[in-house]
Motif scaffolding. Sequence first.
Motif, PDB file in Angstrom:
ATOM      1  N   LEU A 191       5.781 -10.549  -2.728  1.00  0.00           N
ATOM      2  CA  LEU A 191       7.210 -10.622  -2.396  1.00  0.00           C
ATOM      3  C   LEU A 191       8.057 -10.363  -3.643  1.00  0.00           C
ATOM      4  CD1 LEU A 191       9.562 -11.292  -0.476  1.00  0.00           C
ATOM      5  CD2 LEU A 191       9.265 -13.679  -1.095  1.00  0.00           C
ATOM      6  N   ILE A 192       7.686 -11.015  -4.752  1.00  0.00           N
ATOM      7  CA  ILE A 192       8.461 -10.834  -5.990  1.00  0.00           C
ATOM      8  C   ILE A 192       8.410  -9.355  -6.412  1.00  0.00           C
ATOM      9  CG2 ILE A 192       8.577 -11.445  -8.458  1.00  0.00           C
ATOM     10  CD1 ILE A 192       7.511 -14.257  -7.576  1.00  0.00           C
ATOM     11  N   ARG A 193       7.209  -8.791  -6.351  1.00  0.00           N
ATOM     12  CA  ARG A 193       7.065  -7.373  -6.701  1.00  0.00           C
ATOM     13  C   ARG A 193       7.929  -6.506  -5.768  1.00  0.00           C
ATOM     14  NH1 ARG A 193       6.228  -3.205 -10.215  1.00  0.00           N
ATOM     15  NH2 ARG A 193       8.407  -3.506  -9.741  1.00  0.00           N
ATOM     16  N   GLY A 194       7.882  -6.827  -4.471  1.00  0.00           N
ATOM     17  CA  GLY A 194       8.653  -6.051  -3.498  1.00  0.00           C
ATOM     18  C   GLY A 194      10.145  -6.157  -3.737  1.00  0.00           C
ATOM     19  N   LEU A 195      10.617  -7.384  -3.973  1.00  0.00           N
ATOM     20  CA  LEU A 195      12.062  -7.604  -4.121  1.00  0.00           C
ATOM     21  C   LEU A 195      12.638  -6.952  -5.375  1.00  0.00           C
ATOM     22  CD1 LEU A 195      12.529 -11.316  -2.955  1.00  0.00           C
ATOM     23  CD2 LEU A 195      13.226  -9.231  -1.769  1.00  0.00           C
ATOM     24  N   THR A 306       0.031   3.252   0.620  1.00  0.00           N
ATOM     25  CA  THR A 306       0.938   4.334   0.205  1.00  0.00           C
ATOM     26  C   THR A 306       2.008   3.767  -0.727  1.00  0.00           C
ATOM     27  OG1 THR A 306       0.613   5.302   2.384  1.00  0.00           O
ATOM     28  CG2 THR A 306       2.394   6.218   1.078  1.00  0.00           C
ATOM     29  N   ALA A 307       2.576   2.621  -0.315  1.00  0.00           N
ATOM     30  CA  ALA A 307       3.607   1.994  -1.144  1.00  0.00           C
ATOM     31  C   ALA A 307       3.023   1.586  -2.497  1.00  0.00           C
ATOM     32  CB  ALA A 307       4.184   0.786  -0.410  1.00  0.00           C
ATOM     33  N   PRO A 312       6.014   1.866  -9.570  1.00  0.00           N
ATOM     34  CA  PRO A 312       6.186   2.392 -10.930  1.00  0.00           C
ATOM     35  C   PRO A 312       5.151   1.845 -11.921  1.00  0.00           C
ATOM     36  CG  PRO A 312       7.958   0.861 -10.361  1.00  0.00           C
ATOM     37  CD  PRO A 312       7.164   1.066  -9.131  1.00  0.00           C
ATOM     38  N   ALA A 313       4.611   0.669 -11.649  1.00  0.00           N
ATOM     39  CA  ALA A 313       3.628   0.077 -12.581  1.00  0.00           C
ATOM     40  C   ALA A 313       2.761  -0.936 -11.837  1.00  0.00           C
ATOM     41  CB  ALA A 313       4.351  -0.625 -13.722  1.00  0.00           C
ATOM     42  N   LEU A 314       1.685  -1.348 -12.457  1.00  0.00           N
ATOM     43  CA  LEU A 314       0.770  -2.394 -11.943  1.00  0.00           C
ATOM     44  C   LEU A 314       0.193  -2.054 -10.563  1.00  0.00           C
ATOM     45  CD1 LEU A 314       2.822  -5.595 -12.904  1.00  0.00           C
ATOM     46  CD2 LEU A 314       0.799  -4.751 -14.086  1.00  0.00           C
ATOM     47  N   ASN A 315      -0.013  -0.770 -10.290  1.00  0.00           N
ATOM     48  CA  ASN A 315      -0.467  -0.359  -8.954  1.00  0.00           C
ATOM     49  C   ASN A 315      -1.797  -1.016  -8.572  1.00  0.00           C
ATOM     50  OD1 ASN A 315       0.928   1.628 -10.599  1.00  0.00           O
ATOM     51  ND2 ASN A 315       1.144   2.760  -8.692  1.00  0.00           N
TER      52      ASN A 315
END
Lengths: 491, 40
Positions: A191-195, A306-307, A312-315
């Motif tokens: 959630l934090i990553r998404g937000l 896909t997302a 941009p980072a930490l994929n």
Amino acid sequence: MAIEREHWKNRTSFILAAIGSAVGLGNVWRFPYVAYQSGGGAFLIPYFIALFTAGIPMLVLEMGLGQRLQKAAPEVFGSIRKGLEWFGWWALCLGGGIVVYYSTVLSWSWVYLWHSIKLSWANQEELFFMQEILQRSSGPGEIGAPIWYMVVGMFLTWLSIYLILRKGVRSVEKVIYVTVPLPMILLTILLIRGLTLPGAMDGIRYYLTPDFSMLRNPSIWLRAYGQIFFSLSLAFGVMIAYGSFLDRKSEITNSAFITGLANCGTSFFAGFAVFSMLGYLAKVQGLPLPEVTTSGTGLAFVTYPTAITMLPALNSVIGIVFFITLLTLGIDSAFSLQEAFTAGIRDKWGGSQEKLTLYFTIIAFFISLIFTTRGGFYWFDIVDKWICDFGLVTVGLGQCIIIGYIYNLRDFKDYLNHVSEIHLGAWWIVAIRYVTPVVLFTILIMNVRAEIIETYGGYPRWASVVGGWGVIVLSVILGYFLWRKPIKNNE
Amino acid sequence: MPISAWIMFGFGCIVLYGGLTVCIHMAYHHRNKMIDKDNQ
């Protein structure tokens, strides 16, 4: 055969185990999509009404039956009326069927966890899932041999289940203190990553903006009841088995409220993690959000990866976090289904927990290999559809009728009020006798009608007869066989 | 985000997490009462 029953060490263990069983993959991959499609934030109104008029009353009923009678589902129904024991076995057989195909999703998650390290799916997510992972054949008639890495994933799944269950309640108690809070922590990370991504708030806007006109559509209300019913591990005999591991003085109703609210709270929370990421995906792909919104396996193994690729980072880290979340969410639900079945066997014939768990695990592992073949995805889809839409709804309906009209419900309510912190009123009886059966019956009729009009998924009729109706009939026959099989040391 | 979405967000949080907090508080209160009873 009378054997001493194991009991939970404390109430927290019981509640965590019940939450672990209820909270599963559906909370992440089904609820957010259903909510979005059914009026966004407005869906919360029928969803909460369904929770309080069907979900929690059914949880109270199942946990209470197990706690009061100290038995798993077959003996519970058998003690209500002798001939009804088969009904309990049928519920357990359907639950056993679910764990067999559910393990497939966990097997895919293991495979994807491995591929997260190098993001092997990058830029060809759908092709990667359908062609490289599943190696999907042309149809259910072309099965092929098991695919080795899926067999490895399946083996890891069943090995985990065996190790968790082999000491029964004692070993389950240790595991749930990790597998229940861990996915919540991981969902928070997602959630934090998404937000923190561009477009996240657009996704959440889609998820929450209410469309109250949708509430005039009766199918939205049925969808809310269906979502509640399927997501609480009801009608598999799991909550009866878990309740039977409580001692007789244990509290029931408040524990059921906590379980129900925690389950729905996780779904609501997961919606933010999913839609923030979908909002980002829509933005970077320059597509309208409805075009990237999916559910089920499509969301977990195509859209979300896909997302992840486009982050941009930490994929890789987010990929690993996501698939560990799926594994930890799924494993508690899977082992609870198996435990319900083995508890039924132990109640009737005795036997050591470790041996029974081993036998069940080995048999289930070999059956589940069908889903690791090139045609396995089709069979997974068919069996899932029939067991949930026809088997489970029928068992839920039967359970309401048996307890509502044959069992002494008022006496049972007084018993529950005697041991519980939250006192049940007449609303509970109305929910069990009228609301839930009417809704389940309507859902069943609609499902049968839909199947008659058009064969599910465009599969050939023979495939739905074999994998759909065939599995339902097989579970009935197996339930009958287990009921009629005599106890060895008949007293 | 429109105000109606924020209202539904608040509604969901109050029912789910508020309800959960009340139930957990009741469970702890009940446990403490039982411990006091046992000690007497």
